[in-house]
Design a protein around this motif. Structure first.
Motif, PDB file in Angstrom:
ATOM      1  N   PRO A  67      44.104  43.247  41.345  1.00 54.68           N
ATOM      2  CA  PRO A  67      43.242  42.288  42.058  1.00 54.68           C
ATOM      3  C   PRO A  67      42.006  42.886  42.703  1.00 54.68           C
ATOM      4  N   GLY A  68      42.078  44.095  43.219  1.00 48.95           N
ATOM      5  CA  GLY A  68      40.916  44.689  43.885  1.00 48.95           C
ATOM      6  C   GLY A  68      40.155  45.701  43.061  1.00 48.95           C
ATOM      7  N   ILE A  69      40.731  46.141  41.952  1.00 47.29           N
ATOM      8  CA  ILE A  69      40.122  47.194  41.140  1.00 47.29           C
ATOM      9  C   ILE A  69      38.848  46.690  40.465  1.00 47.29           C
ATOM     10  N   LYS A  70      37.801  47.480  40.571  1.00 46.39           N
ATOM     11  CA  LYS A  70      36.549  47.168  39.878  1.00 46.39           C
ATOM     12  C   LYS A  70      36.334  48.110  38.691  1.00 46.39           C
ATOM     13  N   THR A  71      36.835  49.352  38.800  1.00 46.61           N
ATOM     14  CA  THR A  71      36.689  50.339  37.732  1.00 46.61           C
ATOM     15  C   THR A  71      38.049  50.966  37.455  1.00 46.61           C
ATOM     16  N   LEU A  72      38.447  50.910  36.187  1.00 47.48           N
ATOM     17  CA  LEU A  72      39.731  51.458  35.772  1.00 47.48           C
ATOM     18  C   LEU A  72      39.500  52.418  34.607  1.00 47.48           C
TER      19      LEU A  72
END
Length: 159
Positions: A67-72
């Motif tokens: 839900p909070g991840i912008k870059t994986l």
């Protein structure tokens, strides 16, 4: 870039004492093959997660705090792209409202998907040999429902 060549295990709630972390980069940990869904559980501010070059072949549902991840970053992992990653493909699908930037993570197996970018796969592409047709129908139904909720009928046409 980090390098944790000896890291084999991440304990549940490994980051419990540091809940305000925004970036976790654990790249190049070849012995890290799996971790508990609770590892990142308390990191509500996490926006970047780097796990490139580890030994991850599958990821358990809920193991990534999406839900909070912008870059994986998952590239250079020996990803087995089958039904065990269908949840991730569904969660990352643009029609489900995902805004996660996924790197060049690619499948290493099965042979028919080897080299394909994880981000290009749909949940229906990620099958297991013993997957019954009723389970496939359920995966398709869940993905279509997500498309309708997050993207409307136009998103279904893309699927």
């Amino acid at each position: 870039a980090s390098s944790c060549l000896q890291l084999e295990l991440l304990e549940p709630f490994a980051f419990a004492s540091t809940p305000n972390i925004e970036d976790v980069v654990m790249d190049h940990c070849p012995l890290l093959t799996d971790f508990s869904p609770d590892v990142f559980g308390n990191l509500s501010r996490l926006t970047q997660l780097g796990l490139a070059g580890c030994g991850l072949s599958i990821l358990s549902p809920g193991s990534l705090p999406l839900p909070g991840i912008k870059t994986l970053s998952l590239e250079k992992n020996p990803l087995t792209c089958n039904c065990s990653l269908a949840w991730l493909a569904s969660a990352l699908a643009p029609f489900n409202g995902s805004r996660v930037a996924l790197d060049a993570a690619a499948c290493t197996s099965p042979p028919e998907l080897a080299g394909r970018a994880l981000a290009s796969l749909r949940p229906a592409d990620l099958l297991c040999e013993d997957t019954p047709s009723s389970a496939l129908f359920l995966v398709a139904l869940v993905a279509m429902a997500g498309a309708l909720v997050f993207g409307g009928a136009a998103a279904l046409a893309l699927w």
